[in-house]
Design a protein around this motif. Sequence first.
Motif, short mmCIF file in Angstrom:
data_model
loop_
_atom_site.label_atom_id
_atom_site.label_comp_id
_atom_site.label_asym_id
_atom_site.label_seq_id
_atom_site.Cartn_x
_atom_site.Cartn_y
_atom_site.Cartn_z
N GLY A 235 0.83 -1.20 0.00
CA GLY A 235 0.00 0.00 0.00
C GLY A 235 0.86 1.25 0.00
O GLY A 235 2.08 1.18 -0.12
N SER A 236 0.20 2.38 0.16
CA SER A 236 0.89 3.67 0.05
C SER A 236 1.66 4.00 1.32
O SER A 236 1.31 3.56 2.40
CB SER A 236 -0.12 4.79 -0.18
N LEU A 237 2.66 4.83 1.15
CA LEU A 237 3.38 5.37 2.31
C LEU A 237 2.51 6.46 2.91
O LEU A 237 1.97 7.30 2.19
CB LEU A 237 4.71 5.97 1.84
N PRO A 238 2.34 6.48 4.24
CA PRO A 238 1.45 7.47 4.84
C PRO A 238 1.93 8.91 4.60
O PRO A 238 3.12 9.19 4.77
CB PRO A 238 1.48 7.15 6.33
N ILE A 239 1.00 9.77 4.24
CA ILE A 239 1.32 11.19 4.04
C ILE A 239 1.83 11.80 5.34
O ILE A 239 2.62 12.72 5.35
CB ILE A 239 0.04 11.95 3.56
N SER A 240 1.37 11.20 6.47
CA SER A 240 1.76 11.72 7.79
C SER A 240 3.27 11.67 8.02
O SER A 240 3.79 12.29 8.93
CB SER A 240 1.06 10.90 8.88
N MET A 241 3.99 10.92 7.18
CA MET A 241 5.45 10.88 7.32
C MET A 241 6.06 12.27 7.17
O MET A 241 7.19 12.52 7.61
CB MET A 241 6.05 9.94 6.28
N ALA A 242 5.31 13.16 6.56
CA ALA A 242 5.78 14.54 6.40
C ALA A 242 6.04 15.22 7.74
O ALA A 242 6.74 16.21 7.81
CB ALA A 242 4.75 15.35 5.61
N ASN A 243 5.47 14.64 8.83
CA ASN A 243 5.64 15.26 10.15
C ASN A 243 6.90 14.82 10.88
O ASN A 243 7.14 15.24 12.01
CB ASN A 243 4.44 14.91 11.04
N LEU A 244 7.67 13.94 10.26
CA LEU A 244 8.82 13.37 10.98
C LEU A 244 10.03 14.30 10.88
O LEU A 244 11.00 14.02 10.17
CB LEU A 244 9.12 11.97 10.43
N ASN A 245 9.98 15.36 11.64
CA ASN A 245 11.00 16.42 11.54
C ASN A 245 12.40 16.00 11.93
O ASN A 245 13.37 16.62 11.54
CB ASN A 245 10.63 17.59 12.46
N GLU A 246 12.50 14.94 12.74
CA GLU A 246 13.81 14.56 13.27
C GLU A 246 14.49 13.47 12.45
O GLU A 246 15.56 13.00 12.80
CB GLU A 246 13.65 14.06 14.72
N LEU A 247 13.82 13.06 11.39
CA LEU A 247 14.32 11.93 10.61
C LEU A 247 15.70 12.21 10.01
O LEU A 247 15.93 13.25 9.41
CB LEU A 247 13.32 11.66 9.49
N VAL A 248 16.61 11.26 10.18
CA VAL A 248 17.96 11.36 9.63
C VAL A 248 18.19 10.24 8.62
O VAL A 248 18.77 10.44 7.57
CB VAL A 248 19.02 11.26 10.76
N TYR A 249 17.70 9.05 8.96
CA TYR A 249 18.01 7.85 8.18
C TYR A 249 16.71 7.10 7.88
O TYR A 249 15.97 6.75 8.78
CB TYR A 249 18.96 6.98 9.02
N LEU A 250 16.47 6.88 6.61
CA LEU A 250 15.21 6.26 6.19
C LEU A 250 15.50 5.18 5.16
O LEU A 250 15.96 5.48 4.06
CB LEU A 250 14.34 7.35 5.58
#
Length: 348
Positions: A235-250
Amino acid sequence: MWFLSLPLLVLLFGIHATLASGVCPSDQHSLLVQLHNSLEFDQSKSTKLVRWNFSADCCEWTGVTCDGGGPGHVIGLNLSNESISGGIDKSVAISRKKKLVTLDLSMLYRPGVPSLKLEKPNFATLLQNLTQLGELRLDGVNACANGNEWCQALSTSLPNLEVLSLSNCFLSGPIDPSLAKLQSLSEIRLGDSLQNASLKTLVLSYTNFSGILPDSIGTLGSLSRTELVDCKFNGSLPISMANLNELVYLDFSYSTFSGPIPSLGRSKKLMYIDFSHNQLSGEIPSTHWEGLLNLAHVDLGCNSLDGSIPSFLFAIPSLQNIHLSFNQFTGRVPNIPGVFFFGYPGFE
Ligand SMILES: *[C@@H]1O[C@H](CO)[C@@H](O)[C@H](O)[C@H]1NC(C)=O
Ligand SMILES: *[C@@H]1O[C@H](CO)[C@@H](O)[C@H](O)[C@H]1NC(C)=O
Ligand SMILES: *[C@@H]1O[C@H](CO)[C@@H](O)[C@H](O)[C@H]1NC(C)=O
Ligand SMILES: *[C@@H]1O[C@H](CO)[C@@H](O)[C@H](O)[C@H]1NC(C)=O
Ligand SMILES: *[C@@H]1O[C@H](CO)[C@@H](O)[C@H](O)[C@H]1NC(C)=O
Ligand SMILES: *[C@@H]1O[C@H](CO)[C@@H](O)[C@H](O)[C@H]1NC(C)=O
Ligand SMILES: *[C@@H]1O[C@H](CO)[C@@H](O)[C@H](O)[C@H]1NC(C)=O
């Protein structure tokens, strides 16, 4: 390995409800009576305990489920939302119900309102002999234990656990690796009602977790590293991932995600992005990746992405590796002095 302290994390799945009736054996009957008498609960709010008729077969009591065959065993106990407070210390009636498959003591959590507290027995002792449990819901129960204690209690006592719901249980992390022993686990809820979820690292690589990645991932505001390599999510990647301000490594490579890549423009700390070997499609608008000035590695290879080549990526000074091969991009790779491209259609 998973590290966490009380974020909202929901991984989905099917729940098997076993509904049947049988005849209550006398030892089970007396254990339940003992339990009933030991619990402090609000009579005016109770819809289950208050209706237990001690003269009737316990398999017919609201919240009690028995299996069908033979003399009958109590296999389900559901006292959710029963406004129970205090402890269950005067009885260990629950921990002696060795055949329990379902245990639901969940209650609505209201800060400041006393809830059921696990002290004597504590979380580990309560579960010690409930080896058949497939579903455990203790939301709102004060189980107060650290990652090591509660994870090891689950992994050593409940090998068949499929559904685990422990939100607002005053548990703390980090999640102990022993939890990985629970091979049947398909649903986990470990939320709390604090706004600031503190999960920093989420690694579910090479597992059989499947289904849709829940929107609630967007509430993990402290998430810095997330690896979902070779999972069965789709399925799709959640749009809410846009809120992950601290993300460094994905790293979401080698899974079966489809649909567009969500906007990551707010994750300004991102250094490493790998979405390769999925079924992602759509364009990569420059606005979605604007201002990611720490990016060093981007791999979008082996997807079905289209639109023009995201040439804005080449302008990010920190970028060291970029893989865009095996997609349906159009246009030309920008000519940048000092950058060399190898091969075609793959280039680095
Ligand atoms: C839980 O109980 C409260 C009353 O104590 C009631 O208002 C509420 O609807 C119940 N919730 C569920 C899910 O049964
Ligand atoms: C409790 O169960 C007994 C036996 O089944 C029955 O005779 C009695 O009427 C029940 N009491 C209530 C209050 O339902
Ligand atoms: C327990 O009972 C409640 C209704 O009071 C229900 O909503 C919930 O799904 C039940 N839990 C399980 C595990 O079946
Ligand atoms: C678990 O079972 C063992 C062996 O039957 C018993 O000694 C122990 O007290 C039980 N634990 C609880 C918490 O009931
Ligand atoms: C959440 O974090 C922010 C910034 O770190 C802090 O100001 C705020 O008080 C925190 N809120 C809670 C409920 O802990
Ligand atoms: C995932 O499922 C496959 C097939 O059912 C099985 O062979 C494999 O061992 C599972 N992997 C894990 C990590 O449980
Ligand atoms: C995801 O996989 C499940 C089970 O394999 C399937 O039922 C569902 O349709 C898939 N969803 C998408 C969006 O591919």
